[in-house]
Design an enzyme around this catalytic site. Structure first.
Site, PDB file in Angstrom:
ATOM      1  N   CYS A  29       0.834  -1.198   0.000  1.00  0.00           N
ATOM      2  CA  CYS A  29       0.000   0.000   0.000  1.00  0.00           C
ATOM      3  C   CYS A  29       0.873   1.254   0.000  1.00  0.00           C
ATOM      4  O   CYS A  29       2.090   1.192   0.174  1.00  0.00           O
ATOM      5  CB  CYS A  29      -0.910  -0.005   1.221  1.00  0.00           C
ATOM      6  N   ARG A  80      12.013  -5.144   5.675  1.00  0.00           N
ATOM      7  CA  ARG A  80      12.926  -4.595   4.666  1.00  0.00           C
ATOM      8  C   ARG A  80      14.239  -4.314   5.376  1.00  0.00           C
ATOM      9  O   ARG A  80      14.275  -3.537   6.306  1.00  0.00           O
ATOM     10  CB  ARG A  80      12.319  -3.301   4.121  1.00  0.00           C
ATOM     11  N   HIS A  96       5.994   6.477  -2.101  1.00  0.00           N
ATOM     12  CA  HIS A  96       7.343   6.984  -2.403  1.00  0.00           C
ATOM     13  C   HIS A  96       7.228   8.460  -2.779  1.00  0.00           C
ATOM     14  O   HIS A  96       7.975   9.304  -2.305  1.00  0.00           O
ATOM     15  CB  HIS A  96       7.956   6.288  -3.628  1.00  0.00           C
TER      16      HIS A  96
HETATM   17 FE1  CFM Z   1      13.389   1.080  -5.499  1.00  0.00          FE
HETATM   18 FE2  CFM Z   1      12.856  -1.257  -6.008  1.00  0.00          FE
HETATM   19 FE3  CFM Z   1      11.475   0.151  -4.189  1.00  0.00          FE
HETATM   20 FE4  CFM Z   1      14.065  -0.498  -3.742  1.00  0.00          FE
HETATM   21 FE5  CFM Z   1      13.170  -2.669  -2.453  1.00  0.00          FE
HETATM   22 FE6  CFM Z   1      12.042  -3.419  -4.756  1.00  0.00          FE
HETATM   23 FE7  CFM Z   1      10.583  -2.106  -2.974  1.00  0.00          FE
HETATM   24 MO1  CFM Z   1      11.349  -4.537  -2.458  1.00  0.00          MO
HETATM   25  S1  CFM Z   1      14.804  -0.570  -5.715  1.00  0.00           S
HETATM   26  S2  CFM Z   1      13.011   1.284  -3.367  1.00  0.00           S
HETATM   27  S3  CFM Z   1      15.006  -1.543  -2.119  1.00  0.00           S
HETATM   28  S4  CFM Z   1      11.498   0.317  -6.255  1.00  0.00           S
HETATM   29  S5  CFM Z   1      13.372  -4.488  -3.496  1.00  0.00           S
HETATM   30  S6  CFM Z   1      12.527  -3.184  -6.936  1.00  0.00           S
HETATM   31  S7  CFM Z   1      10.032  -3.757  -4.169  1.00  0.00           S
HETATM   32  S8  CFM Z   1      11.471  -2.657  -1.122  1.00  0.00           S
HETATM   33  S9  CFM Z   1       9.551  -0.222  -3.119  1.00  0.00           S
END
Ligand code: CFM
Length: 456
Positions: A46, A80, A175
């Protein structure tokens, strides 16, 4: 060939638009970054997870206070592995633990009290980050107002991140909200005392299992100084000074290009998107960064040194992994970051999928993948099961939810979000990555699993 419909999706026309086969002569882009069809058991997270778990959470010296039911604080621990060197970080779980009566009568008072209490108990924290969740956002708790009041009381910054789970189609929205918030309220509030011509930020690098700790020395050995990583092992103070860099280096371009854009537009600091996985991509990225600063010779020296260090061992893995077939399903960037790395190891990529990719992610996948690779946007478990059964890859690079599905089907898997035994970035990381894939594929356990084979 372009769009395809998996057998499990027959009768669900929409899903066919999320699934295609790469073809460089007529590339297509899937429908992506859209709401999941109701009833589809998506693997997505989410928006709160994207804000709290991904971008905000790695900041190491602040209290991360989740305003919501205790279940939302699952993201505090264990989900994480964004490592840090601060004992305050990842050892505590701060939550307002809202109950029915808070939902009925409002949770602002409880939130204010929680901020005062946690700030008193943890005087070493340099700020408080408060995160909204679905229930407290739905009842209309005003986090900004509480944060302002509490900040005056504790005489420290208190920041409210309003990214409740429902506010976007996936973690990607979280993000974006976290980037914008940090840019507007934190970046630019303090100045760097001793600026140098070689100051950079490493943006979109979260120190997953120590990635930052292998990338940082590479840049430093070239003569650069990292003001902050956004946000791996970052402290509050360094985020305030991000605007003092000469260049932003952007690693995860899904979760953090937003802030690089904002900093460029307001402070005229350019940025360079990079891939710091695998030999070729890492080397080229270092070269591009070096060229910006006129440090080419030093970059070449670092690259030569690192290659000499890893090549003998890497050759062993290359031989063992050559022609092995991989399927990769991660958030988004790592799919296109890793496709060239897998090719570099002599492997073949048969299928790829992203949880929350946007069009630019699929453009990069299309540019980097060979023709004939099956790509799925936002896959569900039934689709993954069908693809695993159909393609029988030698390794499935994916996360904890999907890993066991694959293993039960006799297909080896490694945790590609938090890693098995990382770091996986940079030159050293490549060795770990190759070793973990090798260990998974060649484990003797597969001969005991129904449908598995003894690959060793
Ligand atoms: Fe960037 Fe990612 Fe992400 Fe990431 Fe991650 Fe990920 Fe993620 Mo899992 S590089 S920050 S450290 S988008 S592995 S492919 S899914 S936590 S939101």
């Amino acid at each position: 060939m372009s769009f395809v419909t998996l057998k499990v999706d027959e009768g669900i026309a929409e899903r066919g638009q999320h699934t295609y086969i790469t073809d460089s002569t007529s590339p297509v882009l899937p429908v992506c970054n859209v709401r999941t069809i109701p009833g589809d058991m998506t693997e997505r997270g989410c928006a709160f997870a994207g804000c709290r778990g991904v971008v905000g959470g790695p900041v190491k010296d602040v209290i991360h206070l989740v305003h919501g039911p205790i279940g939302c604080s699952f993201y505090t621990w264990g989900s994480r592995r964004n490592l840090s060197d601060n004992p305050l970080h990842r050892r505590y779980c701060w939550s307002t633990d809202t109950q029915e009566k808070d939902i009925v009568f409002g949770g602002e008072k409880k939130l204010c009290q929680a901020i005062l209490e946690s700030a008193a108990l943890f005087p070493e924290a340099n700020a408080v980050f408060v995160y909204a969740t679905c229930p407290t956002a739905l009842i209309g708790d005003d986090l900004d107002a509480v944060a302002k009041r509490a900040s005056r009381a504790i005489v420290k910054p208190v920041h409210a991140f309003n990214a409740p789970g429902f506010c976007g189609v996936s973690q990607s929205k979280g993000h974006h909200i976290a980037n914008t918030y940090i840019f507007e309220h934190i970046v630019g509030t303090r100045e760097l005392e001793d600026p140098t011509p070689y100051d950079v930020n490493l943006i979109g690098e979260y120190n997953i299992d120590g990635d930052l700790w292998v990338l940082k020395p590479l840049l430093e050995d070239m003569g650069l100084r990292i003001i902050t990583a956004f946000t791996g092992n970052a402290d509050y103070d360094s985020l305030c000074k991000m605007h003092c860099a000469k260049l932003n280096i952007v690693h995860c371009q899904r979760s953090a290009t937003y802030i690089a854009d904002l900093v460029r537009d307001k402070y005229h600091i350019p940025y360079l998107p990079v891939t710091m996985f695998g030999i070729e991509e890492t080397s080229n990225s270092l070269r591009e960064v070096a060229a910006f600063f006129g440090l080419q010779e030093r970059a070449e020296a670092v690259i030569t040194r690192e290659l000499a260090r890893i090549e003998p061992e890497l050759n062993f893995y290359r031989e063992k992994l050559s022609d092995k077939r991989a399927m990769v399903y991660v958030g988004a960037p790592r799919v296109w970051h890793w496709i060239p790395v897998l090719y570099e190891l002599g492997m073949e990529v048969v299928a790829g999928a992203t949880t929350f990719g946007h069009e630019d992610d699929y453009q990069k996948i299309n540019r980097r993948a060979h023709d004939g690779v099956l790509i799925i946007d936002n896959p569900n478990e039934l689709e993954l099961e069908e693809v695993i059964a159909e393609y029988r890859p030698d390794i499935f690079l994916t996360g904890l939810k999907e890993k066991y599905l694959s293993m039960k089907m006799g297909v080896p898997s490694i945790n590609s979000h938090s890693y098995e035994d990382g770091p996986y970035a940079g030159f050293t990381g490549l060795l770990n990555f190759a070793r973990d894939i090798y260990k998974a594929i060649y484990s003797p356990v597969w001969k005991f699993v129904e449908g598995g084979s003894d690959r060793g």
